[in-house]
Structures are given as C-alpha cells and as structure tokens.
Design a protein around this motif. Structure first.
Motif, PDB file in Angstrom:
ATOM      1  N   TYR A   1       0.807  -1.231   0.000  1.00  0.00           N
ATOM      2  CA  TYR A   1       0.000   0.000   0.000  1.00  0.00           C
ATOM      3  C   TYR A   1       0.836   1.274   0.000  1.00  0.00           C
ATOM      4  O   TYR A   1       0.441   2.277  -0.597  1.00  0.00           O
ATOM      5  N   ARG A   2       2.006   1.243   0.613  1.00  0.00           N
ATOM      6  CA  ARG A   2       2.828   2.457   0.611  1.00  0.00           C
ATOM      7  C   ARG A   2       3.395   2.724  -0.783  1.00  0.00           C
ATOM      8  O   ARG A   2       3.448   3.845  -1.248  1.00  0.00           O
ATOM      9  N   MET A   3       3.803   1.645  -1.446  1.00  0.00           N
ATOM     10  CA  MET A   3       4.313   1.794  -2.813  1.00  0.00           C
ATOM     11  C   MET A   3       3.212   2.322  -3.727  1.00  0.00           C
ATOM     12  O   MET A   3       3.419   3.219  -4.544  1.00  0.00           O
ATOM     13  N   ASN A   4       2.026   1.753  -3.562  1.00  0.00           N
ATOM     14  CA  ASN A   4       0.877   2.197  -4.357  1.00  0.00           C
ATOM     15  C   ASN A   4       0.590   3.679  -4.106  1.00  0.00           C
ATOM     16  O   ASN A   4       0.344   4.453  -5.037  1.00  0.00           O
ATOM     17  N   ALA A   5       0.688   4.095  -2.840  1.00  0.00           N
ATOM     18  CA  ALA A   5       0.412   5.498  -2.477  1.00  0.00           C
ATOM     19  C   ALA A   5       1.432   6.438  -3.124  1.00  0.00           C
ATOM     20  O   ALA A   5       1.075   7.485  -3.671  1.00  0.00           O
ATOM     21  N   GLY A   6       2.709   6.066  -3.077  1.00  0.00           N
ATOM     22  CA  GLY A   6       3.754   6.893  -3.697  1.00  0.00           C
ATOM     23  C   GLY A   6       3.540   6.987  -5.200  1.00  0.00           C
ATOM     24  O   GLY A   6       3.698   8.054  -5.804  1.00  0.00           O
ATOM     25  N   TYR A   7       3.167   5.865  -5.785  1.00  0.00           N
ATOM     26  CA  TYR A   7       2.925   5.800  -7.237  1.00  0.00           C
ATOM     27  C   TYR A   7       1.786   6.744  -7.640  1.00  0.00           C
ATOM     28  O   TYR A   7       1.886   7.465  -8.635  1.00  0.00           O
ATOM     29  N   LEU A   8       0.731   6.767  -6.837  1.00  0.00           N
ATOM     30  CA  LEU A   8      -0.422   7.635  -7.150  1.00  0.00           C
ATOM     31  C   LEU A   8      -0.059   9.100  -6.895  1.00  0.00           C
ATOM     32  O   LEU A   8      -0.298   9.973  -7.738  1.00  0.00           O
ATOM     33  N   MET A   9       0.520   9.370  -5.715  1.00  0.00           N
ATOM     34  CA  MET A   9       0.778  10.762  -5.334  1.00  0.00           C
ATOM     35  C   MET A   9       1.771  11.425  -6.281  1.00  0.00           C
ATOM     36  O   MET A   9       1.656  12.610  -6.565  1.00  0.00           O
ATOM     37  N   GLN A  10       2.752  10.652  -6.772  1.00  0.00           N
ATOM     38  CA  GLN A  10       3.724  11.277  -7.664  1.00  0.00           C
ATOM     39  C   GLN A  10       3.073  11.676  -8.993  1.00  0.00           C
ATOM     40  O   GLN A  10       3.422  12.704  -9.574  1.00  0.00           O
TER      41      GLN A  10
END
Ligand SMILES: Cc1cc2nc3c(=O)[nH]c(=O)nc-3n(C[C@H](O)[C@H](O)[C@H](O)COP(=O)(O)O)c2cc1C
Length: 260
Positions: free
Chosen positions: A81-90
C-alpha cells in the motif's frame, strides 16, 4: 505539458502564494487523482483536500512552511500500500507541475487521527499515508533536470546487457524521482527486457523512515511507468520469487518491470 514532460522540470516548491485556486482547478485535481489506475489492484484509497486553515485541526507537529492546500492520502493497509500510495501521489505531483502549480510532500506530518473523517468507505479500513502540499508557487515552479541534485546514473543503475534507448530513457526518468530527504533509495538492475528494482538497506534507519522508503520506491515506479506509457512501451510489474529468495547484503529486492 504532459506528465512525462513534467518529470524533467518538476521540483519541490516550499514557498506559496496563499491565494485560493479556482474550483474547476481543484475539481480537476481530484478527478485526475481518482482516475489514476493503481499500481496494485484492490487497494482502496481515499483523498481528502484540506485548506491551510484546517490543517492544524487534523495534524500535529511543526509545519516548516504554509501552503494554501494539502492533499491527504489514506489507504487500506494491505501489502504494497505504501508503494501504491507513492505511485499515485507522484502522478498527482506531476499533474500539478503540468498545470504550473508547485507541490511538496510532507513526510513528517503526524495526523491527530489516523483515519479520515467523513469517509466514503468504512474509515476503519483506511490508514493515513502521506500528504502533498500544493498551490501557486511564490517564484519559479520549474527547474531544468540538470539542476536536480541526484546521484550519478552509474550509482543507481547497473546495465547487465545492451538495452534499447527507450529503456535508458525510463531509467533516466527514474533517477529524477523525488524522495524523502533526497535519499534516492532505489537501485535498478537492467537486464534485457527487465528492470529489477531494489531498495537500499540502511541499518541505521528503522521504523517510520524505512516505511517512507517504500513510498519513495512507488514514486520512482511512477516515473518509470509514466515514461513507458509515453514511449509506447508495454510493461507489467512482476514479483520474482527467485530474486526475492536471495539475501543481498546492501539491498532488498522489491519488484521488477517487464517490457514487451
Ligand atoms: C516521501 C517524501 C517525503 C518528503 N517529506 C518532506 C518534508 O517533510 N518536508 C520537506 O520540506 N520536503 C519533503 N520532501 C521533499 C524532498 O526533500 C525532495 O523531494 C528532495 O529533496 C528532492 O528535491 P526535489 O523534489 O526538488 O527534486 C519529501 C519527499 C518525499 C518523496
């Protein structure tokens, strides 16, 4: 300017004009955020848009600067989920860059409540992950990529075989990804049609800071996959058990990208 072009001119903005943005622009940002395909399917996320006036109500700790808006990302706490969050936010940060708006991640912000208020879904399933401050920049919003403080390409990527120009461009875009304290924890091993992504180990950092590194890796993946899309390269992310079972001294294996 599209997201790919934004990769090469984006920078962190820490000084903002404290003026409101038009409602259509704010709605465009939220629409864009909600339309991004996730890195991993099946992880629910929710965005909350906050203005400066109510940020103190929701977060404790010192804010080093003020911005007119804050986009707060909550996510289901599931593997990746953290990787997914970084991917979306960037991708949101790149969208803001393309719209001539500045942004800055706030990795140290501590929510008073880890769950979102007035959630669209069952808020007990969601956890706070990361916030992006944004608004009109007080000064220049763009920077040329040669001015970005980044490790040399040779320090972050190893090419084990001759690769196409497209793959080289993807790796150059990955190098420009922003990271917490500019740590640049990603290490890439490129072999034929695969990019294997590793995360640098740091024995002195544990807990929160290590967790942030997974957001950083997601951000790096955003640069890799936005570039692949621009270059019409079909890609798939895969997790290779044969690599993850090997214990590396300095790095942890995270994920691979396969190009078709
Ligand atoms: C996950 C994450 C957390 C960050 N947290 C902060 C922060 O709390 N405060 C801040 O001023 N900058 C923060 N930054 C911005 C980084 O310091 C910045 O991206 C890095 O130094 C590279 O600079 P650039 O974005 O201008 O290329 C954060 C960046 C990331 C990716």
């Amino acid at each position: 300017m599209n997201l790919y072009e934004a990769i090469f001119v984006r920078k962190t903005v820490r000084k903002y004009k404290m003026e409101p943005l038009e409602q259509t622009i704010l709605a465009g940002i939220i629409n864009f955020a909600e339309s991004i395909p996730h890195l991993f399917e099946g992880i629910n996320v929710e965005y909350k848009l906050m203005e400066h006036s109510n940020i103190k109500k929701h977060f404790s700790g010192v804010l080093a600067f003020s911005a007119p808006y804050y986009l707060v990302l909550y996510s289901e706490n599931m593997p990746g989920y953290r990787m997914n969050a970084g991917y979306l936010m960037q991708q949101i940060s790149l969208y803001l860059t393309a719209k001539e708006l500045g942004s800055c991640y706030l990795g140290m912000l501590k929510p008073r409540n880890n769950k979102p208020e007035n959630s669209n879904t069952d808020s007990s399933k969601l956890d706070y992950v990361i916030t992006l401050a944004f608004g009109k920049a007080e000064s220049e919003v763009y920077r040329s990529s040669d001015k970005a403080k980044r490790l040399p390409l040779d320090d972050i990527a190893i090419f084990k075989s001759e690769v196409s120009r497209n793959i080289k461009t993807m790796v150059q875009a990955a190098r420009l990804a922003p990271s917490s304290m500019n740590n640049q924890p990603w290490r890439l091993v490129v072999y034929n049609n695969r990019i294997h992504i590793f995360c640098k180990k740091n024995i002195f950092l544990s807990g929160v800071l290590n967790e942030v590194k997974l957001i950083d890796i997601g951000i790096c993946l955003a640069h890799l996959l936005v570039t692949a899309e621009e270059l019409w390269v079909d890609v798939k992310t895969i997790h290779l058990d044969n690599i993850s079972s090997i214990a590396f001294k300095k790095n942890d294996y995270v994920i691979s990208i396969k190009m078709y």
